[in-house]
Scaffold this active site. Structure first.
Site, mmCIF file in Angstrom:
data_model
loop_
_atom_site.group_PDB
_atom_site.id
_atom_site.type_symbol
_atom_site.label_atom_id
_atom_site.label_comp_id
_atom_site.label_asym_id
_atom_site.label_seq_id
_atom_site.Cartn_x
_atom_site.Cartn_y
_atom_site.Cartn_z
ATOM 1 N N VAL A 74 -94.715 -73.685 -58.045
ATOM 2 C CA VAL A 74 -95.437 -74.704 -58.813
ATOM 3 C C VAL A 74 -96.776 -74.130 -59.245
ATOM 4 C CG1 VAL A 74 -96.562 -76.968 -58.665
ATOM 5 C CG2 VAL A 74 -94.335 -76.624 -57.589
ATOM 6 N N ALA A 119 -101.584 -72.295 -57.514
ATOM 7 C CA ALA A 119 -100.117 -72.300 -57.500
ATOM 8 C C ALA A 119 -99.663 -72.276 -56.046
ATOM 9 C CB ALA A 119 -99.569 -71.081 -58.232
ATOM 10 N N LYS A 120 -98.415 -72.488 -55.820
ATOM 11 C CA LYS A 120 -97.842 -72.339 -54.478
ATOM 12 C C LYS A 120 -96.342 -72.167 -54.628
ATOM 13 C CE LYS A 120 -99.334 -72.328 -50.187
ATOM 14 N NZ LYS A 120 -100.637 -71.807 -49.740
ATOM 15 N N GLY A 121 -95.747 -71.487 -53.665
ATOM 16 C CA GLY A 121 -94.296 -71.333 -53.661
ATOM 17 C C GLY A 121 -93.765 -71.551 -52.266
#
Ligand code: NAD
Length: 430
Positions: A74, A119-121
């Site tokens: 995201v 962001a992050k995953g």
């Protein structure tokens, strides 16, 4: 003012029960947006994630069977520049959690003035059940699935829960093989030999201590006669403990997942490190008393550094905390209910998005070094980190004075003002 802290794990405590992660993050954003009087359009833009990608992909396991895993990446906001944020492997990862963490990364980068959006995953997997080979297969396929949105000018991952420099090396290699040349700047937290930055391992603890130094000046705490308690003697916590002790504070108690130890005269940290290296635990260290881990947070001390898990300081124990200063090395260690109690009791809190931003700051330095193919010395890294932390602390404190809010809201206010500023100037395409 009570502030809604976005929980970062599903088990973040009873005060979070039943709440949606991303809803909580938006609620927290709204409180600070009210303080700065953000208009409705900007509120709508910043309370949504710009890009959310969910992928389900097969991985061949060691026994020849196939398992399908689900992952997310995201990007919350690309206004300030490329996006930045870790990738976590955990069985409880959900899209809502990843969205909340991506938004938190936007604010964390903005608080310390980095030219990044957040962001992050995450992949929903318990990596402890996988072999190294299976983790490599999973990492490479997940990277390939989201590669279209990654890149040194687009989105730069880093380690998070259960991911490490080796996994970053596989991400970098997979991406590089697909474009046909090496792209070390597409990921940070890499092994040193592949272009990792000196000082990255210590950066979170070191940045936290830089922030504590600024707060101590403000509060008139003499660090050389102060006493410090650290919950979570891991990467962030053990470095913070060592560095604060180097500048004269007496570290009287530390803990890890196995228990807590206390010596009111101060712990010899070199000896604690040696004990932990041989036994895997701080417990059983000869020159300290083993205490109830919950009691550690309530010990008589000047500085408390929660550096372990979420939701440790709660409505229940906040009335008994004795520290004058709390520095949140961990993400989300204080629940919303506790926040208002600490504020009413006049305990000064350095919020997570400021206190632990040293990690992403040195990740940014790693990216700069890779983009320029020009490595820095550790002394350069630490000096620039100090400058970033000191200036950011001063800016957040100024916002807290200007708006009459506590440091957590002030940090968010500074972040939102910056990101809204970028968005305003860039305008709406087309
Ligand atoms: P880590 O795994 O190295 O250390 C965590 C430590 O906490 C370990 O010693 C573990 O034993 C201990 N712990 C676990 N449960 C505990 C409990 N119930 N009571 C006391 N101690 C307990 O992890 P880390 O990288 O140091 O991260 C710690 C926190 O800091 C996390 O919230 C993380 O999100 C945050 N953080 C870390 C970084 C970084 O660069 N490492 C950056 C930003 C934020």
């Amino acid at each position: 003012m009570m502030l809604a802290e976005p929980p970062t794990r599903p088990d973040a405590g009873h005060e979070m029960a039943g709440r949606d992660f991303f809803d909580s993050a938006v609620e927290q954003f709204t409180i600070a947006a009210d303080v700065v009087g953000l208009d409705d359009g900007m509120r709508q833009i910043l309370s949504h994630c710009q890009r959310e990608v969910t992928v389900s992909f097969p991985v061949e396991m060691d026994d020849g069977s196939v398992q399908v895993f689900t992952g997310h990446r995201v990007q919350h906001n690309t206004g300030p520049g490329p996006t930045k944020g870790g990738i976590r492997y955990h069985q409880d990862v959900t899209l809502s959690e990843v969205k909340a963490l991506a938004m938190m990364m936007t604010w964390k980068c903005a608080v310390v003035g980095l030219p990044y959006g957040g962001a992050k995953g995450g992949v929903t997997v318990n990596p402890k059940l996988l072999s190294q080979n299976e983790i490599q297969n999973l990492t490479r396929r997940y990277t390939a699935e989201i590669a279209f949105m990654l890149g040194p000018n687009q989105d730069i991952p880093a380690p998070d829960v259960n991911t490490n420099p080796q996994i970053m090396a596989w991400i970098m290699d997979t991406y590089s093989m697909n474009v046909g040349y090496s792209v070390p700047a597409m990921v940070t937290g890499k092994p040193l030999v592949l272009g990792g930055s000196p000082g990255r391992n210590e950066a979170t603890g070191r940045g936290c201590v830089f922030a504590i130094r600024e707060a101590a000046k403000l509060l008139g705490i003499d660090l050389t006669t102060s006493r410090t308690v650290v919950q979570g003697y891991g990467n962030a916590g053990s470095v913070a403990a060592r560095l604060i002790s180097d500048i004269g504070s007496t570290v009287v108690a530390v803990s890890d997942s196995t228990g807590a130890i206390h010596n009111p005269n101060g712990l010899d940290l070199t000896a604690v490190d040696a004990h932990k290296a041989t036994t895997g635990s701080v417990v059983g260290f000869a020159e300290a008393e083993t205490i109830d881990p919950a009691a550690l947070l309530e010990l008589d001390c000047d500085i408390l550094i929660p550096a372990a898990l979420e939701a440790q300081i709660t409505r229940e124990n906040a009335p008994r905390i004795k520290a004058r200063l709390i520095a949140e090395a961990a993400n989300g260690p204080t629940t919303p209910g506790a926040d208002s109690i600490l504020e009413d009791r006049g305990i000064f809190l350095i919020p997570d998005i400021l206190a632990n931003a040293g990690g992403v700051t040195v990740s940014y330095f790693e990216w700069v070094q890779a983009m320029q193919a020009f490595p820095w010395t550790e002394a350069m890294v630490n000096e620039r980190l100090q400058q970033v932390m000191s200036e950011s602390f001063a800016a957040v404190y100024a916002a807290s004075e200007k708006y009459g809010v506590h440091m957590r809201t002030a940090a968010l206010v500074r972040a939102i003002e910056r990101v809204a500023g970028f968005t305003q100037l860039r305008g709406i395409y087309p």
